[in-house]
Design a protein around this motif. Structure first.
Motif, PDB file in Angstrom:
ATOM      1  N   ILE A 136      82.500  13.674 107.257  1.00 32.12           N
ATOM      2  CA  ILE A 136      81.548  14.542 107.559  1.00 32.12           C
ATOM      3  C   ILE A 136      80.438  14.143 106.990  1.00 32.12           C
ATOM      4  N   VAL A 137      79.147  14.968 107.730  1.00 35.61           N
ATOM      5  CA  VAL A 137      78.482  14.564 107.754  1.00 35.61           C
ATOM      6  C   VAL A 137      77.818  16.199 107.280  1.00 35.61           C
ATOM      7  N   GLY A 138      76.897  16.926 106.326  1.00 37.35           N
ATOM      8  CA  GLY A 138      76.887  18.112 105.916  1.00 37.35           C
ATOM      9  C   GLY A 138      77.110  18.341 104.627  1.00 37.35           C
ATOM     10  N   GLY A 139      76.136  19.588 104.810  1.00 38.61           N
ATOM     11  CA  GLY A 139      76.329  20.055 103.192  1.00 38.61           C
ATOM     12  C   GLY A 139      76.519  21.191 103.569  1.00 38.61           C
ATOM     13  N   GLY A 140      76.327  22.299 104.181  1.00 40.05           N
ATOM     14  CA  GLY A 140      76.748  23.253 104.309  1.00 40.05           C
ATOM     15  C   GLY A 140      77.620  23.634 103.978  1.00 40.05           C
ATOM     16  N   ASP A 141      77.583  25.370 104.792  1.00 40.76           N
ATOM     17  CA  ASP A 141      78.963  25.828 104.721  1.00 40.76           C
ATOM     18  C   ASP A 141      80.350  25.560 105.445  1.00 40.76           C
ATOM     19  N   ILE A 142      79.136  24.475 107.087  1.00 41.43           N
ATOM     20  CA  ILE A 142      80.056  24.562 107.705  1.00 41.43           C
ATOM     21  C   ILE A 142      80.783  22.737 107.320  1.00 41.43           C
ATOM     22  N   ALA A 143      80.141  21.923 107.361  1.00 44.75           N
ATOM     23  CA  ALA A 143      80.590  20.937 106.487  1.00 44.75           C
ATOM     24  C   ALA A 143      82.018  21.083 105.202  1.00 44.75           C
ATOM     25  N   LEU A 144      81.260  21.651 104.763  1.00 40.78           N
ATOM     26  CA  LEU A 144      82.318  22.274 103.158  1.00 40.78           C
ATOM     27  C   LEU A 144      84.100  22.851 104.113  1.00 40.78           C
ATOM     28  N   ASP A 145      83.525  23.707 104.995  1.00 34.98           N
ATOM     29  CA  ASP A 145      84.264  24.477 105.744  1.00 34.98           C
ATOM     30  C   ASP A 145      86.350  23.244 106.335  1.00 34.98           C
ATOM     31  N   TYR A 146      84.752  22.045 106.978  1.00 36.51           N
ATOM     32  CA  TYR A 146      85.548  21.180 107.937  1.00 36.51           C
ATOM     33  C   TYR A 146      86.255  20.583 106.523  1.00 36.51           C
ATOM     34  N   ALA A 147      85.749  19.963 105.203  1.00 40.40           N
ATOM     35  CA  ALA A 147      86.730  19.235 104.695  1.00 40.40           C
ATOM     36  C   ALA A 147      87.398  19.696 104.131  1.00 40.40           C
ATOM     37  N   LEU A 148      87.829  21.335 103.920  1.00 39.00           N
ATOM     38  CA  LEU A 148      88.952  21.943 103.078  1.00 39.00           C
ATOM     39  C   LEU A 148      89.783  21.627 104.261  1.00 39.00           C
ATOM     40  N   SER A 149      89.910  21.851 105.369  1.00 40.66           N
ATOM     41  CA  SER A 149      90.912  21.815 106.553  1.00 40.66           C
ATOM     42  C   SER A 149      91.358  20.472 106.930  1.00 40.66           C
ATOM     43  N   ALA A 150      90.150  19.279 106.690  1.00 42.81           N
ATOM     44  CA  ALA A 150      90.261  17.872 106.969  1.00 42.81           C
ATOM     45  C   ALA A 150      91.438  17.664 105.903  1.00 42.81           C
ATOM     46  N   ALA A 151      91.279  17.923 104.907  1.00 47.85           N
ATOM     47  CA  ALA A 151      92.376  18.019 103.272  1.00 47.85           C
ATOM     48  C   ALA A 151      93.838  17.702 103.835  1.00 47.85           C
ATOM     49  N   GLU A 152      93.753  19.493 104.569  1.00 46.46           N
ATOM     50  CA  GLU A 152      95.199  19.598 104.826  1.00 46.46           C
ATOM     51  C   GLU A 152      95.797  18.437 105.219  1.00 46.46           C
ATOM     52  N   LYS A 153      95.313  17.437 106.009  1.00 47.26           N
ATOM     53  CA  LYS A 153      96.325  16.513 107.075  1.00 47.26           C
ATOM     54  C   LYS A 153      94.982  14.957 106.564  1.00 47.26           C
ATOM     55  N   CYS A 154      94.875  15.129 106.187  1.00 53.81           N
ATOM     56  CA  CYS A 154      94.510  13.420 105.710  1.00 53.81           C
ATOM     57  C   CYS A 154      93.990  13.310 104.309  1.00 53.81           C
ATOM     58  N   SER A 155      94.528  12.099 103.955  1.00 56.25           N
ATOM     59  CA  SER A 155      94.291  12.146 101.974  1.00 56.25           C
ATOM     60  C   SER A 155      93.229  11.856 101.611  1.00 56.25           C
ATOM     61  N   ASN A 156      92.131  11.496 102.913  1.00 55.77           N
ATOM     62  CA  ASN A 156      90.763  10.769 101.965  1.00 55.77           C
ATOM     63  C   ASN A 156      89.537  11.089 102.922  1.00 55.77           C
ATOM     64  N   VAL A 157      89.067  12.452 102.604  1.00 56.06           N
ATOM     65  CA  VAL A 157      88.171  13.156 102.463  1.00 56.06           C
ATOM     66  C   VAL A 157      86.518  13.280 102.275  1.00 56.06           C
ATOM     67  N   ILE A 158      85.602  12.428 103.384  1.00 59.72           N
ATOM     68  CA  ILE A 158      84.053  12.174 102.658  1.00 59.72           C
ATOM     69  C   ILE A 158      82.879  12.696 102.484  1.00 59.72           C
ATOM     70  N   VAL A 159      82.571  13.482 102.404  1.00 62.89           N
ATOM     71  CA  VAL A 159      81.044  14.658 102.715  1.00 62.89           C
ATOM     72  C   VAL A 159      80.154  13.835 102.131  1.00 62.89           C
ATOM     73  N   LEU A 160      79.169  13.446 103.483  1.00 62.61           N
ATOM     74  CA  LEU A 160      77.945  12.527 103.161  1.00 62.61           C
ATOM     75  C   LEU A 160      76.932  14.054 103.294  1.00 62.61           C
ATOM     76  N   TYR A 161      76.887  13.964 102.273  1.00 61.12           N
ATOM     77  CA  TYR A 161      75.283  15.305 102.448  1.00 61.12           C
ATOM     78  C   TYR A 161      73.964  14.367 101.998  1.00 61.12           C
ATOM     79  N   ARG A 162      72.857  15.123 102.686  1.00 61.21           N
ATOM     80  CA  ARG A 162      71.438  14.255 102.851  1.00 61.21           C
ATOM     81  C   ARG A 162      70.284  15.181 100.567  1.00 61.21           C
ATOM     82  N   SER A 163      71.058  15.992 101.018  1.00 59.80           N
ATOM     83  CA  SER A 163      69.800  16.068  99.740  1.00 59.80           C
ATOM     84  C   SER A 163      70.473  16.637  98.339  1.00 59.80           C
ATOM     85  N   THR A 164      70.483  18.100  98.874  1.00 62.74           N
ATOM     86  CA  THR A 164      71.014  18.842  98.362  1.00 62.74           C
ATOM     87  C   THR A 164      72.373  19.589  99.114  1.00 62.74           C
TER      88      THR A 164
END
Ligand SMILES: Cc1cc2nc3c(=O)[nH]c(=O)nc-3n(C[C@H](O)[C@H](O)[C@H](O)COP(=O)(O)OP(=O)(O)OC[C@H]3O[C@@H](n4cnc5c(N)ncnc54)[C@H](O)[C@@H]3O)c2cc1C
Length: 266
Positions: A136-164
């Motif tokens: 998942i690319v992004g560091g805002g609310d939607i990126a992290l919200d997607y990460a939580l959804s994805a973690a329910e389906k798959c074991s390895n979720v990477i969130v790549l964010y640019r600065s902060t």
């Protein structure tokens, strides 16, 4: 006229407006190009509405919006509005037909900003397949919200964010505590199949999801000024994109239209 009011978009704002108008006995036709319920179906968990103090999944929220629209017998057409023309009446051309209204509510929400790699999808509702690893690319609310959804389906979720990380502190905490989610600071340089070259090194992923911001779907009314055309919801709310605000907007414009119809004032 086909109805007194046309509404473009059946997300929280459009449905709230349609229901409020129905309560004033003002008929409307709603156009929806995707799914009734709108963007909220992508949310992992909606916690910031008093109506659901225990929290509610985005899918369930959207399902309830759909039921609510059905209960009020709202007329929803699965059509994309492609052009608006104004004269004595407001004409809405869709991909299937043309309609005339006295009033129009534009509740078209937002669309994702895109990355320059065709591999990316932008809505988690568009990913049905099973997968092991998601990037998942992004560091805002939607990126992290997607990460939580994805973690329910798959074991390895990477969130790549640019600065902060810009997401809500509560979301950041939940993500950081989730052992399936890895936060990596870096930028994508290239993608070769499942391999991703980034400034933080090589990564691999089966699925790619972009969450790098959203822009309003405003083009359809750009350059048109008409006293009977109203905007509601995310399409006009800048960075303040929340379902409760969209619902309030929908009710607000419906009340304004009713007052205008009844008393003739803006
Ligand atoms: C991952 C994620 C998590 C979120 N979490 C929360 C949360 O926890 N709490 C919260 O309050 N909000 C949350 N939101 C935000 C919330 O989803 C939005 O604020 C809300 O959906 C906005 O409602 P809206 O009706 O203005 O627009 P949308 O929900 O975007 O609805 C607009 C609708 O218009 C349709 N449309 C657009 N153009 C046309 C056209 N030309 N013709 C026909 N139809 C058209 C679209 O298909 C869409 O269904 C989240 C959003 C995302 C993506």
């Amino acid at each position: 006229m086909d109805a007194q009011v046309g509404i473009i978009g059946a997300g929280p704002a459009g449905i709230a407006a349609g229901v409020q108008l129905k309560r004033f006995h003002m008929p409307s036709i709603i156009f929806e190009k995707r799914e009734v319920g709108g963007l909220i179906a992508n949310a992992y968990r909606v916690d910031n509405t008093l109506l659901f103090p225990e929290g509610i999944s985005g899918k369930e929220f959207a399902r309830r919006l759909k039921n609510y629209a059905e209960r009020y017998g709202l007329e929803i057409h699965t059509e994309e509005a492609v052009r608006i023309e104004v004269g004595d009446e407001i004409r809405v051309k869709t991909d299937k037909a043309a309609y005339s209204f006295k009033y129009l509510i534009v509740a078209t929400g937002t669309r994702p900003k895109t990355l320059s790699f065709p591999e990316f999808k932008y809505h988690i509702t568009d990913i049905e397949e099973k997968y092991e690893k998601i990037l998942i690319v992004g560091g805002g609310d939607i990126a992290l919200d997607y990460a939580l959804s994805a973690a329910e389906k798959c074991s390895n979720v990477i969130v790549l964010y640019r600065s902060t990380l810009k997401a809500l502190p509560t979301l950041q905490k939940e993500v950081k505590e989730n052992p399936r989610i890895n936060l990596v600071r870096g930028e994508i340089l290239d993608i070769f199949g499942k391999k991703v070259k980034t400034t933080a090194g090589m990564l691999t992923a089966d699925v790619f999801l972009g969450a790098v911001g959203r822009v309003p779907n405003i083009e359809i009314v750009e350059g048109i000024i008409h006293p009977n055309i109203y905007l509601a919801g995310d399409v006009k709310n800048g960075i303040y994109r929340q379902s409760s605000l969209a619902i309030a907007d929908g009710i607000h414009v419906a009340m304004k239209i009713w007052r205008r119809e009844r008393y003739g004032n803006p």
